[in-house]
Design a protein around this motif. Structure first.
Motif, PDB file in Angstrom:
ATOM      1  N   SER A   1       0.731  -1.143   0.088  1.00 36.56           N
ATOM      2  CA  SER A   1       0.071  -0.042   0.098  1.00 36.56           C
ATOM      3  C   SER A   1       0.873   1.352   0.047  1.00 36.56           C
ATOM      4  CB  SER A   1      -1.013   0.036   1.181  1.00 36.56           C
ATOM      5  OG  SER A   1      -1.866  -1.045   0.919  1.00 36.56           O
ATOM      6  N   ALA A   2       2.007   1.118   0.853  1.00 31.07           N
ATOM      7  CA  ALA A   2       2.880   2.295   0.700  1.00 31.07           C
ATOM      8  C   ALA A   2       3.555   2.609  -0.469  1.00 31.07           C
ATOM      9  CB  ALA A   2       3.892   2.125   1.871  1.00 31.07           C
ATOM     10  N   VAL A   3       3.974   1.914  -1.129  1.00 32.28           N
ATOM     11  CA  VAL A   3       4.707   1.725  -2.287  1.00 32.28           C
ATOM     12  C   VAL A   3       3.544   2.409  -3.430  1.00 32.28           C
ATOM     13  CG1 VAL A   3       5.690   0.623  -4.235  1.00 32.28           C
ATOM     14  CG2 VAL A   3       6.305   0.093  -1.907  1.00 32.28           C
ATOM     15  N   ILE A   4       2.591   1.794  -3.398  1.00 30.52           N
ATOM     16  CA  ILE A   4       1.230   2.448  -4.290  1.00 30.52           C
ATOM     17  C   ILE A   4       1.017   3.811  -3.878  1.00 30.52           C
ATOM     18  CG2 ILE A   4      -0.956   2.306  -5.093  1.00 30.52           C
ATOM     19  CD1 ILE A   4      -0.510  -0.893  -4.831  1.00 30.52           C
ATOM     20  N   ALA A   5       0.874   3.917  -2.807  1.00 28.93           N
ATOM     21  CA  ALA A   5       0.254   5.400  -2.115  1.00 28.93           C
ATOM     22  C   ALA A   5       1.149   6.347  -2.440  1.00 28.93           C
ATOM     23  CB  ALA A   5       0.145   5.393  -0.486  1.00 28.93           C
ATOM     24  N   PHE A   6       2.596   6.292  -2.191  1.00 28.98           N
ATOM     25  CA  PHE A   6       3.557   7.342  -2.591  1.00 28.98           C
ATOM     26  C   PHE A   6       3.929   7.291  -4.159  1.00 28.98           C
ATOM     27  CE2 PHE A   6       4.416   6.625   1.952  1.00 28.98           C
ATOM     28  CZ  PHE A   6       4.558   7.631   2.330  1.00 28.98           C
ATOM     29  N   GLY A   7       3.443   6.569  -4.999  1.00 26.07           N
ATOM     30  CA  GLY A   7       3.525   6.611  -6.378  1.00 26.07           C
ATOM     31  C   GLY A   7       4.936   6.085  -6.850  1.00 26.07           C
TER      32      GLY A   7
ATOM     33  N   GLY B   1     -13.103   1.171   0.003  1.00 26.65           N
ATOM     34  CA  GLY B   1     -12.035   0.983  -0.917  1.00 26.65           C
ATOM     35  C   GLY B   1     -12.541   1.454  -2.121  1.00 26.65           C
ATOM     36  N   LEU B   2     -13.520   0.982  -2.671  1.00 20.65           N
ATOM     37  CA  LEU B   2     -14.088   1.204  -3.883  1.00 20.65           C
ATOM     38  C   LEU B   2     -14.665   2.598  -3.971  1.00 20.65           C
ATOM     39  CD1 LEU B   2     -16.442  -1.847  -4.606  1.00 20.65           C
ATOM     40  CD2 LEU B   2     -14.223  -1.282  -5.593  1.00 20.65           C
ATOM     41  N   MET B   3     -15.114   3.418  -2.951  1.00 21.11           N
ATOM     42  CA  MET B   3     -15.597   4.946  -2.873  1.00 21.11           C
ATOM     43  C   MET B   3     -14.238   5.747  -3.036  1.00 21.11           C
ATOM     44  SD  MET B   3     -18.933   4.865  -0.645  1.00 21.11           S
ATOM     45  CE  MET B   3     -18.277   4.500   0.797  1.00 21.11           C
ATOM     46  N   LEU B   4     -13.159   5.267  -2.090  1.00 19.30           N
ATOM     47  CA  LEU B   4     -12.102   6.411  -1.991  1.00 19.30           C
ATOM     48  C   LEU B   4     -11.247   6.161  -3.074  1.00 19.30           C
ATOM     49  CD1 LEU B   4     -11.345   5.590   1.691  1.00 19.30           C
ATOM     50  CD2 LEU B   4     -12.418   7.660   0.752  1.00 19.30           C
ATOM     51  N   GLY B   5     -10.967   5.023  -3.704  1.00 20.57           N
ATOM     52  CA  GLY B   5     -10.079   4.772  -5.033  1.00 20.57           C
ATOM     53  C   GLY B   5      -8.859   4.987  -4.511  1.00 20.57           C
ATOM     54  N   GLU B   6      -7.852   5.840  -5.198  1.00 22.44           N
ATOM     55  CA  GLU B   6      -6.400   5.643  -4.851  1.00 22.44           C
ATOM     56  C   GLU B   6      -6.321   6.060  -3.236  1.00 22.44           C
ATOM     57  OE1 GLU B   6      -3.917   7.722  -7.633  1.00 22.44           O
ATOM     58  OE2 GLU B   6      -5.060   6.640  -9.195  1.00 22.44           O
TER      59      GLU B   6
ATOM     60  N   ASN C   1      -4.923   2.694   4.472  1.00 18.52           N
ATOM     61  CA  ASN C   1      -4.137   1.616   4.781  1.00 18.52           C
ATOM     62  C   ASN C   1      -3.263   1.579   5.808  1.00 18.52           C
ATOM     63  OD1 ASN C   1      -6.127   0.082   3.326  1.00 18.52           O
ATOM     64  ND2 ASN C   1      -4.849  -0.385   1.614  1.00 18.52           N
ATOM     65  N   LEU C   2      -2.249   2.580   5.383  1.00 20.72           N
ATOM     66  CA  LEU C   2      -0.992   2.877   6.093  1.00 20.72           C
ATOM     67  C   LEU C   2      -1.156   2.986   7.739  1.00 20.72           C
ATOM     68  CD1 LEU C   2       0.870   5.210   3.677  1.00 20.72           C
ATOM     69  CD2 LEU C   2       0.724   2.794   3.976  1.00 20.72           C
ATOM     70  N   PRO C   3      -1.871   4.161   8.175  1.00 19.62           N
ATOM     71  CA  PRO C   3      -2.316   4.086   9.434  1.00 19.62           C
ATOM     72  C   PRO C   3      -2.892   3.091  10.097  1.00 19.62           C
ATOM     73  CG  PRO C   3      -3.474   5.875   8.631  1.00 19.62           C
ATOM     74  CD  PRO C   3      -2.495   5.265   7.415  1.00 19.62           C
ATOM     75  N   LEU C   4      -3.946   2.456   9.431  1.00 18.44           N
ATOM     76  CA  LEU C   4      -4.373   1.394  10.141  1.00 18.44           C
ATOM     77  C   LEU C   4      -3.685   0.121  10.258  1.00 18.44           C
ATOM     78  CD1 LEU C   4      -7.686   1.614   8.066  1.00 18.44           C
ATOM     79  CD2 LEU C   4      -7.541   2.061  10.727  1.00 18.44           C
TER      80      LEU C   4
END
Length: 126
Positions: A30-36, A94-99, A105-108
């Motif tokens: 999730s982190a790799v995807i979130a940080f682009g 997840g579906l509503m928030l998209g990216e 996911n990171l703090p959770l």
């Protein structure tokens, strides 16, 4: 496809270690995807596969621990219904928030990992 081997792994090395490994896989991807940090569509697919394997580990742990934590059939049923409800809320979010879901996911995941480590430390000390 991974649930049965992961449940077997829970029985061999313990659910807490499988939980930590699953959380690590899920949060790191999730982190790799979130940080682009994705370099290609193929790397995105690989990371989503890693995230899926981590989620399968978390599911295997839940299916291992819930019957132990709730031996009474009535309480076990309520616990499984609650767990299923949380999964559905997470899927819908997840579906509503998209990216943005990758950021959620990171703090959770960090909070879940810290809680697991604390519980594991308490259990090992007992």
């Amino acid at each position: 496809m991974l649930l049965l081997p992961l449940r077997w792994l829970c029985a061999r090395i313990g659910p807490f270690l499988v939980l930590l490994a699953g959380l690590w896989m899920f949060v790191q991807s999730s982190a790799v995807i979130a940080f682009g940090l994705i370099t290609s569509p193929a790397s995105f697919l690989v990371l989503r596969g890693v995230q899926g394997a981590g989620a399968a580990a978390l599911t295997a742990v839940a299916l291992t621990l819930l019957p132990r934590a709730f031996p009474s059939p009535d309480r076990r049923e309520a616990a499984l219904l609650g767990w299923s409800g949380v999964l559905l809320v997470g899927l819908a979010a997840g579906l509503m928030l998209g990216e943005k879901a990758f950021w959620m996911n990171l703090p959770l995941g960090v909070l879940s990992g810290a809680t697991t480590l604390r519980l594991l430390r308490t259990r090992l000390a007992a």
